[in-house]
Design a protein around this motif. Structure first.
Motif, PDB file in Angstrom:
ATOM      1  N   LYS A   1      30.687  42.736  42.005  1.00  0.00           N
ATOM      2  CA  LYS A   1      29.642  41.913  41.401  1.00  0.00           C
ATOM      3  C   LYS A   1      29.275  42.453  40.009  1.00  0.00           C
ATOM      4  N   ARG A   2      29.157  43.758  39.921  1.00  0.00           N
ATOM      5  CA  ARG A   2      28.808  44.372  38.634  1.00  0.00           C
ATOM      6  C   ARG A   2      29.891  44.109  37.593  1.00  0.00           C
ATOM      7  N   MET A   3      31.157  44.252  38.003  1.00  0.00           N
ATOM      8  CA  MET A   3      32.257  44.018  37.044  1.00  0.00           C
ATOM      9  C   MET A   3      32.209  42.565  36.566  1.00  0.00           C
ATOM     10  N   GLU A   4      31.971  41.656  37.524  1.00  0.00           N
ATOM     11  CA  GLU A   4      31.892  40.241  37.150  1.00  0.00           C
ATOM     12  C   GLU A   4      30.779  40.045  36.115  1.00  0.00           C
ATOM     13  N   GLY A   5      29.648  40.680  36.366  1.00  0.00           N
ATOM     14  CA  GLY A   5      28.521  40.575  35.435  1.00  0.00           C
ATOM     15  C   GLY A   5      28.842  41.150  34.061  1.00  0.00           C
TER      16      GLY A   5
ATOM     17  N   ILE B   1      34.368  42.019  33.364  1.00  0.00           N
ATOM     18  CA  ILE B   1      35.537  42.861  33.621  1.00  0.00           C
ATOM     19  C   ILE B   1      36.295  42.263  34.806  1.00  0.00           C
ATOM     20  N   ALA B   2      37.600  42.081  34.633  1.00  0.00           N
ATOM     21  CA  ALA B   2      38.417  41.535  35.718  1.00  0.00           C
ATOM     22  C   ALA B   2      38.603  42.591  36.814  1.00  0.00           C
ATOM     23  N   THR B   3      38.864  42.132  38.020  1.00  0.00           N
ATOM     24  CA  THR B   3      39.039  43.072  39.135  1.00  0.00           C
ATOM     25  C   THR B   3      40.211  42.667  40.018  1.00  0.00           C
ATOM     26  N   GLU B   4      40.713  43.663  40.714  1.00  0.00           N
ATOM     27  CA  GLU B   4      41.710  43.403  41.749  1.00  0.00           C
ATOM     28  C   GLU B   4      41.449  44.430  42.850  1.00  0.00           C
ATOM     29  N   VAL B   5      41.579  43.999  44.081  1.00  0.00           N
ATOM     30  CA  VAL B   5      41.415  44.947  45.177  1.00  0.00           C
ATOM     31  C   VAL B   5      42.758  45.107  45.865  1.00  0.00           C
TER      32      VAL B   5
ATOM     33  N   SER C   1      21.536  52.797  41.747  1.00  0.00           N
ATOM     34  CA  SER C   1      21.653  51.471  41.121  1.00  0.00           C
ATOM     35  C   SER C   1      22.421  51.519  39.811  1.00  0.00           C
ATOM     36  N   VAL C   2      22.596  52.711  39.291  1.00  0.00           N
ATOM     37  CA  VAL C   2      23.197  52.856  37.958  1.00  0.00           C
ATOM     38  C   VAL C   2      24.708  53.121  38.036  1.00  0.00           C
ATOM     39  N   THR C   3      25.176  53.601  39.192  1.00  0.00           N
ATOM     40  CA  THR C   3      26.571  54.069  39.252  1.00  0.00           C
ATOM     41  C   THR C   3      27.600  52.973  38.962  1.00  0.00           C
ATOM     42  N   THR C   4      27.395  51.768  39.482  1.00  0.00           N
ATOM     43  CA  THR C   4      28.417  50.743  39.210  1.00  0.00           C
ATOM     44  C   THR C   4      28.395  50.314  37.739  1.00  0.00           C
ATOM     45  N   SER C   5      27.234  50.439  37.083  1.00  0.00           N
ATOM     46  CA  SER C   5      27.202  50.147  35.644  1.00  0.00           C
ATOM     47  C   SER C   5      27.950  51.207  34.857  1.00  0.00           C
TER      48      SER C   5
END
Lengths: 282, 282
Positions: free
Chosen positions: A54-58, A61-65, A264-268
């Motif tokens: 969710k953070r990357m989307e915000g 940033i593209a993602t792949e799992v 709350s800050v780590t994914t940012s």
């Protein structure tokens, strides 16, 4: 009574900055991308993953799992990790740990490409943290501590800082990052004699020891800044930190809550690291 | 008045232990060998080299000196270093630093074989020091500090230790080694406020800040153990440490002199590391 260091506000500020950088890269035809490598489907990994995606989307940033079978063997795992290393569309790699027992992290940490290693698994990045070389990636959690202090304009130069805990995910790296800001740093831990007398000298106290509400008010100096990195579940099944927040807010000038603090800050920070990795690679 | 921590006695003890190990290896047909890689002929390198060669001889460790021209370029240097990496008769490599300007240590540190890197140039070994992983090689000087404290049975568990200086050759690695012995560790430096009030809390004070006789008696707690890693030349052209020895011996319980303290132990640590490397490789 102290003020709250609000991780959500810090995260939002980082997100804004990072999204702007991502958009600049996209304008130049580069799509920053994080690939998450997950072995099995551990619920806590999945929970962190949802937040990270969710953070990357915000942040645009593209993602792949890349989900790998829980019983994957070492050879196949390394092959899969090398594929992600070699994938030119991936700039950052997040590997969930701990890995299942059949996989040897001591070998794997040398395989991940250091320039894509956005959460500091590679010894190359560990060494850079110790050297104070900012070209690498420090782990996201200690970096989130530093971003939080920076956002709230905490002056660390010459400050008496105390780090409670000496793990490789929090205590040791955050100590090196604090030194890099010219703080005086004391590292204490479970074997420290008269622990509360050591911690109560701190202008800035960072706690990452993994014991629910262990830090009570006698551990804290009047007016101190308290950063709680712990995430535990209390006797009522509620999330809590290593700091007894209700007690310590009475003495601290600034204090992070749990939840809603450093976590709350780590994914940012992760998003910021992906952008940094992307710039290094493009 | 304090007692002297005599580096020569520590060195002699290590030498005895190391020579016995070398002889065991020789009995099994393995000749432990250190190769020194030196660029140019800097007098201080040559002086250290003479001491190191003598120590290795005393420990029954074979040696080779690879002297490279002072103006060697990066490509040729790397080629020469790789030859030593690949030389199966060499178990330990000592590379004199700083290197001349045309050579980029930031690149070279990744080239030296970590398993032969007996003085901790490689990031692999730096990371191991931070992780507390004893399979690697810490730099010789901080290891010499630890060997000296160990020889004199200084109990570090829970001790309040203060490290003055935060360099990669002394302060940071010795802090990690002290943590590994369960000490509480404070790292202070030139930017620390009210430095003497910090250092005078130490049960064990390790000084490596590079300023002649800076640590005077007000920096030292009554009965403290003082380890001086500094090597400077005083106003009369004599060798001296970072500690004002004549003043501080009045307050300390144990104190290292300069010369004759930690500096006397480093080549013995180097010999011990060569034996460790030899065992890892055979």
């Amino acid at each position: 009574m102290g003020q709250i260091l609000d991780g959500k506000i810090v995260a939002a500020s980082l997100k804004e900055e990072t999204a702007a950088e991502a958009n600049k890269l996209r304008d130049n035809g580069v799509i920053p991308k994080l690939t998450i490598v997950r072995v099995g489907a551990n619920p806590s990994d999945l929970s962190y993953e949802r937040g990270a995606l969710k953070r990357m989307e915000g942040c645009n940033i593209a993602t792949e799992v890349k989900e790998l079978p829980e019983d994957i063997n070492q050879e196949d795992f390394i092959k899969a990790l090398k594929e992600v290393n070699d994938d030119k569309t991936t700039h950052g790699i997040l590997l969930f740990r701990p890995l299942p027992k059949q996989l040897d992290e001591e070998v794997i940490k040398y395989v991940i490409a250091p320039e894509k290693d956005v959460d500091c698994l590679s010894p190359t990045n560990v060494a850079k943290v110790m050297e104070g070389d900012k070209s690498g990636f420090a782990p996201c959690t200690p970096t989130a501590v530093m971003e939080t202090l920076k956002y709230y304009n905490v002056d660390l130069k010459g400050a008496e800082t105390v780090v409670l805990g000496r793990s490789m995910v929090v205590g040791k790296p955050v100590s090196m990052l604090l030194l890099g800001e010219n703080a005086t740093v004391t590292i204490c831990h479970s074997r420290t004699k008269d622990l509360s007398s050591v911690t109560s000298k701190a202008d800035v106290l960072v706690v990452g020891i993994g014991r629910a509400k262990m830090v009570t008010s006698e551990y804290v100096k009047e007016g101190a800044i308290v950063v709680d990195v712990g995430i535990n579940v209390d006797e009522n099944g509620k999330l809590c930190g290593d700091v007894d927040f209700d007690q310590c807010i009475e003495k601290a000038s600034l204090i992070t809550p749990v939840p809603g603090g450093v976590g709350s800050v780590t994914t940012s920070v992760l998003a910021k690291h992906v952008i940094k990795a992307c710039k290094l690679q493009s």
